[in-house]
Write a protein that holds these residues in place. Structure first.
Motif, short mmCIF file in Angstrom:
data_model
loop_
_atom_site.label_atom_id
_atom_site.label_comp_id
_atom_site.label_asym_id
_atom_site.label_seq_id
_atom_site.Cartn_x
_atom_site.Cartn_y
_atom_site.Cartn_z
N TYR A 155 -0.75 6.47 15.02
CA TYR A 155 -1.04 5.06 15.29
C TYR A 155 0.04 4.39 16.14
N LEU A 156 1.00 5.19 16.62
CA LEU A 156 2.05 4.68 17.50
C LEU A 156 2.79 3.49 16.88
N VAL A 157 3.07 3.58 15.59
CA VAL A 157 3.87 2.54 14.93
C VAL A 157 5.04 3.22 14.23
N PRO A 158 6.10 2.46 13.91
CA PRO A 158 7.24 3.08 13.23
C PRO A 158 6.84 3.64 11.86
N GLU A 159 7.51 4.72 11.48
CA GLU A 159 7.20 5.37 10.20
C GLU A 159 7.34 4.39 9.03
N ALA A 160 8.36 3.50 9.14
CA ALA A 160 8.60 2.56 8.04
C ALA A 160 7.40 1.64 7.81
N THR A 161 6.70 1.32 8.91
CA THR A 161 5.52 0.45 8.80
C THR A 161 4.45 1.10 7.94
N ILE A 162 4.19 2.39 8.22
CA ILE A 162 3.17 3.11 7.47
C ILE A 162 3.62 3.28 6.01
N ALA A 163 4.89 3.65 5.84
CA ALA A 163 5.42 3.85 4.49
C ALA A 163 5.23 2.58 3.66
N GLN A 164 5.53 1.45 4.30
CA GLN A 164 5.40 0.17 3.60
C GLN A 164 3.94 -0.14 3.26
N ARG A 165 3.05 0.15 4.21
CA ARG A 165 1.63 -0.07 3.96
C ARG A 165 1.16 0.72 2.76
N ILE A 166 1.63 1.96 2.66
CA ILE A 166 1.19 2.83 1.57
C ILE A 166 1.76 2.35 0.24
N VAL A 167 3.04 1.97 0.25
CA VAL A 167 3.68 1.46 -0.97
C VAL A 167 2.94 0.21 -1.46
N ARG A 168 2.68 -0.71 -0.52
CA ARG A 168 1.99 -1.95 -0.88
C ARG A 168 0.59 -1.67 -1.41
N ALA A 169 -0.09 -0.73 -0.76
CA ALA A 169 -1.46 -0.40 -1.18
C ALA A 169 -1.46 0.12 -2.61
N LYS A 170 -0.51 1.00 -2.92
CA LYS A 170 -0.46 1.55 -4.27
C LYS A 170 -0.11 0.45 -5.29
N ARG A 171 0.78 -0.46 -4.86
CA ARG A 171 1.14 -1.56 -5.75
C ARG A 171 -0.07 -2.45 -6.01
N THR A 172 -0.81 -2.75 -4.94
CA THR A 172 -2.02 -3.58 -5.10
C THR A 172 -3.00 -2.93 -6.07
N LEU A 173 -3.21 -1.63 -5.92
CA LEU A 173 -4.16 -0.94 -6.80
C LEU A 173 -3.69 -1.02 -8.25
N ALA A 174 -2.37 -0.89 -8.47
CA ALA A 174 -1.83 -0.95 -9.82
C ALA A 174 -1.93 -2.37 -10.38
N GLU A 175 -1.53 -3.36 -9.56
CA GLU A 175 -1.54 -4.75 -10.03
C GLU A 175 -2.95 -5.24 -10.35
N ARG A 176 -3.89 -4.83 -9.49
CA ARG A 176 -5.27 -5.28 -9.72
C ARG A 176 -5.97 -4.40 -10.75
N GLU A 177 -5.23 -3.42 -11.27
CA GLU A 177 -5.77 -2.50 -12.28
C GLU A 177 -7.09 -1.89 -11.84
N VAL A 178 -7.12 -1.43 -10.59
CA VAL A 178 -8.33 -0.78 -10.07
C VAL A 178 -8.50 0.55 -10.80
N PRO A 179 -9.62 0.73 -11.49
CA PRO A 179 -9.78 1.97 -12.27
C PRO A 179 -10.06 3.17 -11.38
N PHE A 180 -9.67 4.34 -11.85
CA PHE A 180 -9.91 5.58 -11.13
C PHE A 180 -11.30 6.10 -11.51
N GLU A 181 -12.31 5.43 -10.95
CA GLU A 181 -13.68 5.71 -11.37
C GLU A 181 -14.61 5.74 -10.18
#
Lengths: 460, 113
Positions: A155-181
């Motif tokens: 995606y031609l973006v810095p690695e830190a940008t993607i890393a941050q997106r992934i960290v935030r995404a996982k945090r969002t899923l945990a905070e919103r208690e999205v079930p693994f279903e």
């Protein structure tokens, strides 16, 4: 690190790329948290990197990694009381599993169960609580097995940008208690649409890059086609999944013909069709046939697909029932992906641009516009109509879009308008439109092509 | 993958067990989205050889007599790296029982350009 070590490391990482999605999926179901599951899976990778170069790759590497991952989960729970409290039931199950799985790691889990976990992972990675960018990054990482660095490069973006997106995404899923279903029946269609869109966006970014000077990034296209094929294996009864596979296989067939030797773009009508990849075309046709068959199967009143009978997983059966129930009479028509695949197939069948069956393509665009009434579809319909009924008929449709100011920043609107004006002999107006299109084009190779056309007409 | 069994040191053909194991692996590869095409080649008696040498093209029934390596089948994979291709190939070789001797050559397909 010497060369042999480096080779061994790359070999282990190749196994990892193959096994990671199922590993993370299985561990997420066990521990109920995607972030923790990924950490455990990483621990398993580290263990493999330590042991396999000396001991060799085990006979069943997936099961080996899973056993190590589970043991690390047990260790973590024993060490950290917070985890133990949070994961009380998990801890008990894992302790039991640990006692029965002593000795050589490598007990294979039930195959349908693994496939259901993988499908849960697909749906959680593409969950609507996440931004489209986060869904894309998470899907490539968790299901494509790409590293953060690889995604960043794509995606031609810095690695830190993607890393941050992934960290935030996982945090969002945990905070919103999205079930693994798996999604409930009433939301299945919408959730599946989100999954298909994520894969399609990944493909499109590779097919016509929105940034940078290169016109195509084939590796991203390949990742997307692979993801689509994986999804088709997990949801064999879903017509639109096969439709997406068909569309991507057919578009992939043209990858080699879309770029000239100097890197500039070659548009469909000008492509050397001898360079279209026949195997991908045939794979596309086959997927389109599967899409049709699945649609008819789902529409049949008492349909029960052969693949459902083969797959005895409970969730798989429930899913098939959901799909059948969702297929109301109005949904018996081909979906948007199947229609776009049918359009791509019509192009693939024409041995020369002149032989293209534009009448059929215009009819397919009519059907597509009825389901997906977007300005971009309408613009494509205008092109097909102009080929079937003449440039005047096409221009009338394009001018409706211009009047509605429907696509003010889309370079292909003036580009298409310019093409039609050329065919109508209105060269001056066409030149101006090509220049406007070049101004709006975000991609270097495409801009060059448009400026060249403007120059030929004496503009610019 | 170019599959080259050593027929002198291998069974005449795959038994049921091998067919089942190979079927499972190929299905797994299909579901992983990496297997594009695969096929086994028919018996040598049915082969013909078209030879180009010294500016002349000649046709013979049967295999080229000097051929030491015999191709038994192929599989076309789409993967992200050479290591990944090798890993799938290792698994393919692994499903063969102890009675088999075979080489499987992993070669990239050149991109048309």
């Amino acid at each position: 690190m010497d060369e042999a070590d480096e080779r061994a490391r790359r070999a282990v990482e190749a196994v990892w790329r193959i096994e990671a999605p199922r590993l993370v999926a299985g561990l997420t179901r066990l521990v109920g948290d995607l972030g923790l599951a990924e950490d455990l899976a990483q621990d398993a990778l580290v263990a493999a990197l330590e042991q396999w170069p000396d001991d060799g790759v085990p006979h069943n590497p997936g099961a080996w990694l899973m056993t190590v991952g589970k043991r690390r989960a047990v260790d973590l729970i024993r060490r950290d009381q917070n985890y133990a409290r949070k994961l009380e039931q998990v801890a008990r199950d894992l302790e039991t599993a640990e006692q029965t799985a002593e000795g050589e790691p490598g007990q294979a889990a039930d195959a349908p169960e693994i496939e259901d976990d993988l499908l849960r992972l697909v749906f959680i990675a593409c969950h609507p609580v996440l931004t489209p960018q986060a869904r894309t990054a998470l899907t490539l990482r968790l299901l494509g097995g790409l590293t953060t660095a690889e995604i960043a490069r794509a995606y031609l973006v810095p690695e830190a940008t993607i890393a941050q997106r992934i960290v935030r995404a996982k945090r969002t899923l945990a905070e919103r208690e999205v079930p693994f279903e798996l999604p409930e029946r009433q939301e299945l269609a919408e959730r599946l649409a989100s999954v298909l869109e994520v894969i399609y966006l990944i493909f499109n970014e590779g097919y016509t890059a929105t940034a940078g000077e290169a016109w195509v990034r084939p590796a991203l296209c390949e990742d997307a086609v692979r993801l689509a094929r994986v999804l088709a294996g997990l949801m064999p009864g879903e017509s639109e999944v096969h439709g997406l596979v068909a569309l991507l296989e057919l578009q992939s067939s043209r990858l080699g013909a879309r770029t000239a030797a100097d890197g500039t773009a070659v548009l469909l009508g000008d492509q050397d069709r001898g360079r279209w990849n026949r195997m991908f075309i045939l794979r596309g046709f086959a997927a389109l046939a599967r899409s049709d068959a699945a649609r008819k199967e789902a529409a049949a009143p008492h349909g029960s697909s052969r693949s459902d009978e083969v797959r005895k997983g409970r969730a798989a059966q429930a899913r098939a029932a959901q799909a059948r129930a969702a297929a109301s009479a109005s949904e018996r028509a081909p979906g948007p992906y199947a229609l776009q695949a049918a359009i791509a197939a019509a192009h693939a069948r024409a041995l020369t641009a002149e032989e293209t069956d534009w009448r059929t393509i215009a009819r397919l665009y009519d059907a597509l516009a009825a389901q997906l009434p977007t300005p971009v579809v309408e613009l494509n319909r205008a092109v097909a109509v102009s080929r079937a009924d003449g440039p005047g008929a096409g221009l009338a449709l394009v001018d409706r879009l211009v009047a509605a100011d429907a696509l003010p920043h889309y370079h292909l609107l003036p580009a298409v308008r310019a093409d039609l004006l050329v065919r109508l002999g209105r060269a001056d107006e066409a030149g101006t439109e090509y220049l406007r299109a070049a101004e709006l084009a975000g991609n270097g190779a495409e801009r060059t092509l448009l400026l060249e056309r403007a120059r030929t007409l004496g503009a610019g | 993958m170019v599959i080259k069994p050593d027929f002198a040191n291998s069974p005449a053909g795959p038994d049921e067990e091998l067919m089942t194991a190979m079927g499972e692996l190929l299905s797994e590869m299909t579901k992983a989205g990496v297997l594009l095409d695969t096929g086994g080649l028919g018996p040598m008696e049915q082969s013909s050889t078209v030879r180009r040498s010294g500016g002349k093209t000649t046709v013979h029934d049967g295999p080229f007599t000097e051929a030491k390596e015999i191709v038994g089948g192929f599989a076309l994979l789409q993967v992200g790296s050479r290591e990944e291709a090798v890993e799938w190939t290792r698994r393919f070789a692994d499903v063969h029982g102890d009675e088999w001797t075979l080489d499987v050559e992993v070669r990239p397909v050149m991109e048309a350009s």
